[in-house]
Write a protein that holds these residues in place. Structure first.
Motif, PDB file in Angstrom:
ATOM      1  N   GLY A  47      14.735  26.019  44.865  1.00  0.00           N
ATOM      2  CA  GLY A  47      15.849  26.666  45.550  1.00  0.00           C
ATOM      3  C   GLY A  47      17.049  26.832  44.647  1.00  0.00           C
ATOM      4  O   GLY A  47      17.720  27.869  44.660  1.00  0.00           O
ATOM      5  N   GLY A  48      17.337  25.812  43.832  1.00  0.00           N
ATOM      6  CA  GLY A  48      18.459  25.910  42.910  1.00  0.00           C
ATOM      7  C   GLY A  48      18.282  27.026  41.908  1.00  0.00           C
ATOM      8  O   GLY A  48      19.227  27.770  41.609  1.00  0.00           O
ATOM      9  N   SER A  49      17.070  27.173  41.389  1.00  0.00           N
ATOM     10  CA  SER A  49      16.795  28.235  40.423  1.00  0.00           C
ATOM     11  C   SER A  49      16.936  29.611  41.072  1.00  0.00           C
ATOM     12  O   SER A  49      17.451  30.553  40.454  1.00  0.00           O
ATOM     13  CB  SER A  49      15.389  28.067  39.848  1.00  0.00           C
ATOM     14  N   PHE A  50      16.492  29.725  42.330  1.00  0.00           N
ATOM     15  CA  PHE A  50      16.609  31.009  43.032  1.00  0.00           C
ATOM     16  C   PHE A  50      18.069  31.388  43.222  1.00  0.00           C
ATOM     17  O   PHE A  50      18.480  32.517  42.930  1.00  0.00           O
ATOM     18  CB  PHE A  50      15.908  30.931  44.384  1.00  0.00           C
ATOM     19  N   VAL A  51      18.880  30.437  43.717  1.00  0.00           N
ATOM     20  CA  VAL A  51      20.299  30.716  43.937  1.00  0.00           C
ATOM     21  C   VAL A  51      20.996  31.032  42.618  1.00  0.00           C
ATOM     22  O   VAL A  51      21.811  31.955  42.530  1.00  0.00           O
ATOM     23  CB  VAL A  51      20.977  29.525  44.636  1.00  0.00           C
ATOM     24  N   ALA A  52      20.671  30.284  41.558  1.00  0.00           N
ATOM     25  CA  ALA A  52      21.282  30.531  40.253  1.00  0.00           C
ATOM     26  C   ALA A  52      20.922  31.910  39.731  1.00  0.00           C
ATOM     27  O   ALA A  52      21.764  32.611  39.147  1.00  0.00           O
ATOM     28  CB  ALA A  52      20.839  29.458  39.259  1.00  0.00           C
ATOM     29  N   GLY A  53      19.667  32.320  39.940  1.00  0.00           N
ATOM     30  CA  GLY A  53      19.251  33.650  39.512  1.00  0.00           C
ATOM     31  C   GLY A  53      19.994  34.746  40.247  1.00  0.00           C
ATOM     32  O   GLY A  53      20.418  35.751  39.647  1.00  0.00           O
ATOM     33  N   GLN A  54      20.178  34.548  41.554  1.00  0.00           N
ATOM     34  CA  GLN A  54      20.929  35.529  42.337  1.00  0.00           C
ATOM     35  C   GLN A  54      22.385  35.581  41.901  1.00  0.00           C
ATOM     36  O   GLN A  54      22.976  36.664  41.792  1.00  0.00           O
ATOM     37  CB  GLN A  54      20.849  35.175  43.833  1.00  0.00           C
ATOM     38  N   LEU A  55      22.966  34.428  41.615  1.00  0.00           N
ATOM     39  CA  LEU A  55      24.354  34.380  41.165  1.00  0.00           C
ATOM     40  C   LEU A  55      24.517  35.063  39.812  1.00  0.00           C
ATOM     41  O   LEU A  55      25.470  35.817  39.594  1.00  0.00           O
ATOM     42  CB  LEU A  55      24.813  32.930  41.079  1.00  0.00           C
ATOM     43  N   ALA A  69      19.197  29.298  33.261  1.00  0.00           N
ATOM     44  CA  ALA A  69      17.816  28.810  33.215  1.00  0.00           C
ATOM     45  C   ALA A  69      17.765  27.317  33.502  1.00  0.00           C
ATOM     46  O   ALA A  69      18.669  26.568  33.124  1.00  0.00           O
ATOM     47  CB  ALA A  69      17.198  29.090  31.842  1.00  0.00           C
ATOM     48  N   GLY A  70      16.687  26.911  34.175  1.00  0.00           N
ATOM     49  CA  GLY A  70      16.439  25.493  34.400  1.00  0.00           C
ATOM     50  C   GLY A  70      17.436  24.819  35.303  1.00  0.00           C
ATOM     51  O   GLY A  70      17.926  23.731  35.001  1.00  0.00           O
ATOM     52  N   THR A  71      17.734  25.442  36.451  1.00  0.00           N
ATOM     53  CA  THR A  71      18.699  24.861  37.380  1.00  0.00           C
ATOM     54  C   THR A  71      18.032  23.842  38.291  1.00  0.00           C
ATOM     55  O   THR A  71      16.979  24.100  38.871  1.00  0.00           O
ATOM     56  CB  THR A  71      19.333  25.967  38.242  1.00  0.00           C
ATOM     57  N   GLY A  72      18.657  22.693  38.432  1.00  0.00           N
ATOM     58  CA  GLY A  72      18.161  21.669  39.336  1.00  0.00           C
ATOM     59  C   GLY A  72      18.719  21.864  40.732  1.00  0.00           C
ATOM     60  O   GLY A  72      19.369  22.865  41.030  1.00  0.00           O
ATOM     61  N   PRO A  73      18.497  20.902  41.640  1.00  0.00           N
ATOM     62  CA  PRO A  73      19.060  20.969  42.987  1.00  0.00           C
ATOM     63  C   PRO A  73      20.580  21.110  42.952  1.00  0.00           C
ATOM     64  O   PRO A  73      21.248  20.487  42.137  1.00  0.00           O
ATOM     65  CB  PRO A  73      18.627  19.636  43.614  1.00  0.00           C
ATOM     66  N   LEU A  74      21.110  21.929  43.872  1.00  0.00           N
ATOM     67  CA  LEU A  74      22.530  22.249  43.821  1.00  0.00           C
ATOM     68  C   LEU A  74      23.416  21.256  44.566  1.00  0.00           C
ATOM     69  O   LEU A  74      24.569  21.044  44.188  1.00  0.00           O
ATOM     70  CB  LEU A  74      22.767  23.652  44.400  1.00  0.00           C
ATOM     71  N   LEU A  79      24.380  17.976  39.594  1.00  0.00           N
ATOM     72  CA  LEU A  79      23.826  19.263  39.182  1.00  0.00           C
ATOM     73  C   LEU A  79      23.481  19.253  37.703  1.00  0.00           C
ATOM     74  O   LEU A  79      24.271  18.810  36.870  1.00  0.00           O
ATOM     75  CB  LEU A  79      24.840  20.375  39.469  1.00  0.00           C
ATOM     76  N   ARG A  80      22.298  19.766  37.384  1.00  0.00           N
ATOM     77  CA  ARG A  80      21.858  19.879  36.001  1.00  0.00           C
ATOM     78  C   ARG A  80      21.332  21.297  35.757  1.00  0.00           C
ATOM     79  O   ARG A  80      20.587  21.836  36.569  1.00  0.00           O
ATOM     80  CB  ARG A  80      20.753  18.864  35.676  1.00  0.00           C
ATOM     81  N   ILE A  81      21.736  21.883  34.627  1.00  0.00           N
ATOM     82  CA  ILE A  81      21.296  23.226  34.238  1.00  0.00           C
ATOM     83  C   ILE A  81      20.897  23.189  32.772  1.00  0.00           C
ATOM     84  O   ILE A  81      21.662  22.707  31.929  1.00  0.00           O
ATOM     85  CB  ILE A  81      22.413  24.273  34.451  1.00  0.00           C
ATOM     86  N   GLU A  82      19.720  23.704  32.461  1.00  0.00           N
ATOM     87  CA  GLU A  82      19.244  23.662  31.074  1.00  0.00           C
ATOM     88  C   GLU A  82      20.078  24.537  30.155  1.00  0.00           C
ATOM     89  O   GLU A  82      20.445  24.115  29.054  1.00  0.00           O
ATOM     90  CB  GLU A  82      17.775  24.071  31.011  1.00  0.00           C
TER      91      GLU A  82
END
Length: 244
Positions: A47-55, A69-74, A79-82
């Motif tokens: 879910g975090g990756s989907f929301v990050a992609g939309q953002l 890329a590589g977004t963890g749970p929001l 929060l962690r993002i690669e």
């Protein structure tokens, strides 16, 4: 007749009850789906990756592209993002890796984004982005900005900030730490920068930026040898030591 009236009333009552039950069922399903969407988007990596992609898609333009890329749970509070990269028509010009933000999601209900710590293992800025044709017009007509939420970052930790030759004239590595706050149309920050390869190089800054008021206040201290970044930008004739 009375019997016909009673029959019509019973039929109307049944239809009303059925409609109310249908509406209640629809609302219940909507709430459940909403809760599931929040759980999936907020508490899973998918879910975090989907929301990050939309953002990223929303923030990108034909001239500038943002990739997350590589977004963890929001909404777990850690929060962690690669990686986050920025690119234009000439390719990538900046990248941030291994982003970590320890924050309080429930503060969003009060219109605040509170982060105890924001960090990244590495930041690379190779050059400035290409100027757009309408940048000058937008700058001339700019009327400031208004943030949807207040932001309070209590600790900023960027141990590796690499500036490329296209930005600084040569490769330079900095370490940046500090804190910052943003409220409505005002930004305040307290920053400290050092250079690992130049022990005497250090800069501290306390700034307030209010674009709507066309006001920038900066208080700082810079100590750097004559061959450092600041001296190079000032282009001093004899490359004397800089102490402001």
């Amino acid at each position: 007749s009375e019997k016909d009236k009673e029959s019509r009333m019973r039929l109307l009552t049944r239809i009303t009850r059925f409609a109310l039950r249908l509406i209640a069922c629809g609302l219940g399903v909507t709430l459940v789906l909403g809760a599931v969407a929040i759980l999936v988007a907020g508490f899973t990596s998918v879910g975090g990756s989907f929301v990050a992609g939309q953002l990223a898609s929303m923030l990108s333009t034909p001239d500038r592209q943002i990739t997350i890329a590589g977004t963890g749970p929001l909404l777990t509070g850690d929060l962690r993002i690669e990686s986050v990269s920025l690119a234009d028509s000439k390719g990538r010009y900046a990248e941030i890796r291994d982003i970590a933000m320890d924050w309080a999601p429930l503060d969003l209900l009060h219109g605040r984004l509170t982060a105890e710590r924001v960090a990244a293992s590495a930041v690379r800025i190779d050059r400035a982005p290409l100027a757009k044709a309408d940048d000058t017009a937008e700058g001339d007509a700019g009327s400031g900005f208004a943030l949807p939420v207040e932001i309070d970052v209590k600790s900023l930790d960027l141990p590796v900030v690499d500036l490329g030759p296209g930005l600084a004239g040569r490769d330079i590595r900095l370490s940046l730490s500090g804190s910052g706050q943003a409220v409505s149309e005002r930004i305040a920050a307290q920053l400290r920068a050092t250079r690992a390869e130049v022990l005497d190089a250090e800069a501290t800054a306390d700034l307030i930026y209010a674009p709507a008021e066309n006001r920038l206040r900066l208080k700082g201290e810079v100590n750097e040898p004559g061959d450092g970044l600041l001296a190079g930008l000032l282009v001093t004739l004899h490359r004397e030591d800089v102490n402001l």
